[in-house]
Scaffold this active site. Structure first.
Site, short mmCIF file in Angstrom:
data_model
loop_
_atom_site.label_atom_id
_atom_site.label_comp_id
_atom_site.label_asym_id
_atom_site.label_seq_id
_atom_site.Cartn_x
_atom_site.Cartn_y
_atom_site.Cartn_z
CD GLU A 125 -2.80 3.56 -4.97
OE1 GLU A 125 -3.99 3.41 -5.60
OE2 GLU A 125 -1.99 2.24 -4.79
NE ARG A 165 -3.92 -1.27 -0.29
CZ ARG A 165 -4.52 -2.61 -0.74
NH1 ARG A 165 -3.74 -2.75 -2.00
NH2 ARG A 165 -5.59 -3.44 -0.71
CG HIS A 225 -3.19 -0.46 -6.97
ND1 HIS A 225 -3.77 0.03 -5.53
CD2 HIS A 225 -3.13 -1.86 -7.00
CE1 HIS A 225 -3.43 -0.68 -4.34
NE2 HIS A 225 -3.41 -1.85 -5.61
N1 NAI Z 1 -0.32 -4.30 -6.02
C1 NAI Z 1 -1.64 -4.69 -5.24
O1 NAI Z 1 -2.72 -4.87 -6.00
C2 NAI Z 1 -2.00 -6.18 -4.69
C3 NAI Z 1 -1.32 -5.17 -3.01
N2 NAI Z 1 -2.01 -6.02 -1.95
C4 NAI Z 1 -1.11 -5.18 -0.25
O2 NAI Z 1 -0.47 -6.94 -0.77
C5 NAI Z 1 -0.41 -7.07 1.27
C6 NAI Z 1 -0.56 -8.00 1.45
O3 NAI Z 1 -1.46 -9.49 1.38
P1 NAI Z 1 -1.29 -11.10 1.85
O4 NAI Z 1 0.34 -11.21 0.97
O5 NAI Z 1 -2.17 -11.13 0.60
O6 NAI Z 1 -1.07 -10.24 2.88
P2 NAI Z 1 -1.20 -11.52 4.71
O7 NAI Z 1 -1.66 -11.25 5.40
O8 NAI Z 1 -1.08 -12.73 4.09
O9 NAI Z 1 0.21 -11.41 4.29
C7 NAI Z 1 1.45 -9.50 5.47
C8 NAI Z 1 2.19 -10.67 5.66
O10 NAI Z 1 3.04 -9.53 6.87
C9 NAI Z 1 3.16 -9.46 8.19
N3 NAI Z 1 3.05 -8.03 9.04
C10 NAI Z 1 1.96 -7.91 9.38
N4 NAI Z 1 2.64 -6.33 9.84
C11 NAI Z 1 3.94 -6.20 10.08
C12 NAI Z 1 4.97 -5.31 10.25
N5 NAI Z 1 4.43 -4.03 10.73
N6 NAI Z 1 5.60 -5.76 10.23
C13 NAI Z 1 6.43 -6.61 9.89
N7 NAI Z 1 5.23 -7.81 8.28
C14 NAI Z 1 4.39 -7.43 9.14
C15 NAI Z 1 1.77 -10.41 8.35
O11 NAI Z 1 2.55 -10.99 9.26
C16 NAI Z 1 2.27 -11.53 7.39
O12 NAI Z 1 2.65 -12.81 6.96
C17 NAI Z 1 -2.77 -6.82 0.63
O13 NAI Z 1 -2.77 -6.43 2.62
C18 NAI Z 1 -2.64 -5.87 0.69
O14 NAI Z 1 -2.16 -4.27 0.86
C19 NAI Z 1 -2.90 -7.26 -2.30
C20 NAI Z 1 -2.98 -7.15 -3.42
C21 NAI Z 1 -3.24 -6.98 -5.03
O1 3PY Z 2 -6.22 -7.39 -3.01
C1 3PY Z 2 -5.65 -6.21 -2.76
O2 3PY Z 2 -5.83 -5.52 -1.52
C2 3PY Z 2 -5.54 -4.85 -4.26
O3 3PY Z 2 -4.58 -4.05 -4.03
C3 3PY Z 2 -6.38 -5.00 -5.35
O4 3PY Z 2 -6.68 -6.32 -5.92
#
Ligand code: NAI
Ligand code: 3PY
Length: 318
Positions: free
Chosen positions: A267, A238, A285
């Protein structure tokens, strides 16, 4: 028929499935719902399928009082635009779409890593503008990727998928920083005790933590100073996980070498100073922007919404 609001146009497959079950309003706008619109939606609809940026914050729940809405079935895994505590107090389920986004987002992280290391967008701009004068052995030299060290900040679903790509695809040495112990990173990888240690060890840093109060500006000026001056920084998480002015300053002053970004603090605003730099790759994005991925996300969100409106707990309740 129950009334639902879908806050952006979704793929036809998802809209057709939603219309077969509900009285559907689809908002034809790419700007996020503001607080007033979000509060109004909570009072008007039985279920809402929102997405990133829609302002379901504490104020909106205060304004909505006792909402008609039973669920915010978020389209996407990141739900930092929803105050999940305020939603729970108001009796509104919140769900997301974990897993459906993982591979596509890891692919975009690798796209950014490779494009930035190998100066691909800069080269493409030169070629497109007719500015390429011929092949030269010392022309447009980038950073070699194979065998280098990547630090993944946030070793969750997406972080692990990135690690897999780096390890198996590019023979990279993987280190990571995560707030809790990760028992099974999926590839040989060293968990670093601190953020600083991970940043300092790496040629490439990829951020994959969720957006939250805790991760706001996790990557600040100090973090860039902890990186190698040859280091390349990638963010697919993010925008507000990174202090954007500090990133711009680090790039301008060669504190780090280059950056690849899929997300931004405000954004779709991308600061002029960032756009003026040649050593950045900027994507709008695109993490999950592939039709089948968006269809899967939409069907998953819809399944959550259907469950909640049938009086059951949604399968992907957060
Ligand atoms: N650019 C894009 O289009 C997309 C962006 N995202 C972003 O990616 C993020 C991660 O997604 P997932 O991997 O599915 O989530 P997840 O919950 O599986 O992984 C997040 C990891 O970060 C760790 N974490 C949380 N807070 C932390 C901190 N302060 N310091 C260190 N580690 C920390 C957690 O322990 C976890 O292992 C989403 O929340 C979203 O914001 C997700 C999908 C698409
Ligand atoms: O899944 C998310 O968190 C995104 O950023 C868009 O797919």
């Amino acid at each position: 028929m129950k009334k639902i609001l879908i806050t952006r146009i979704l793929p036809d497959k998802v809209l057709d499935a939603a219309r077969a079950k509900f009285d559907v309003t689809v908002r034809d706008d790419v700007t996020p719902l503001n607080v007033n619109e979000a509060a109004d939606a909570l009072q008007t609809y039985d279920g809402i399928l929102p997405t990133l940026g829609d302002a379901f914050d504490a104020t909106c729940f205060e304004q909505a009082g006792k909402p008609r809405c039973k669920i915010l079935a978020n389209f996407g895994v990141g739900y930092n635009h929803i105050d999940a505590t305020a939603a729970a107090k108001a009796g509104v389920f919140v769900s997301n779409t974990p897993g459906a986004v993982t591979d596509a987002t890891a692919d975009i992280a690798m796209t950014l890593l490779l494009m930035t290391a190998r100066r691909a967008s800069e080269g493409e701009r030169i070629t497109r503008a007719g500015g390429w004068k011929g092949w030269g052995p010392v022309q447009m030299l980038g950073t070699h990727v194979t065998g280098k060290t990547v630090a993944i900040i946030g070793m969750g679903r997406i972080g692990k998928a990135i690690a897999k790509r780096c390890h198996y695809g590019f023979d990279m040495n993987v280190v990571f920083y995560n707030r809790s112990i990760v028992q099974e990173p999926g590839v040989p990888a060293e968990q670093m005790p601190t953020l600083e240690a991970a940043l300092g060890a790496a040629d490439f840093v990829v951020v994959a933590v969720p957006g939250s109060k805790e991760t706001h500006h996790l990557i600040d000026g100090n973090a860039f100073r902890d990186m190698k001056s040859t280091g390349i920084f990638i963010n697919i998480s993010r925008g507000d996980v990174v202090d954007e002015p500090a990133l711009i300053s680090a790039l301008q002053n060669k504190v780090i070498h280059a950056a690849g970004l899929d997300v931004y603090e405000q954004e779709p605003f991308v600061p002029e100073a960032l756009r003026a730099l040649d050593n950045v790759t900027l994507l709008p994005h695109l993490g999950t922007a592939a039709l089948e991925v968006r269809e899967n996300m939409g069907m998953m969100a819809l399944d959550n919404l259907i469950a909640a409106l049938d009086g059951k707990a949604p399968p992907n309740k957060v």
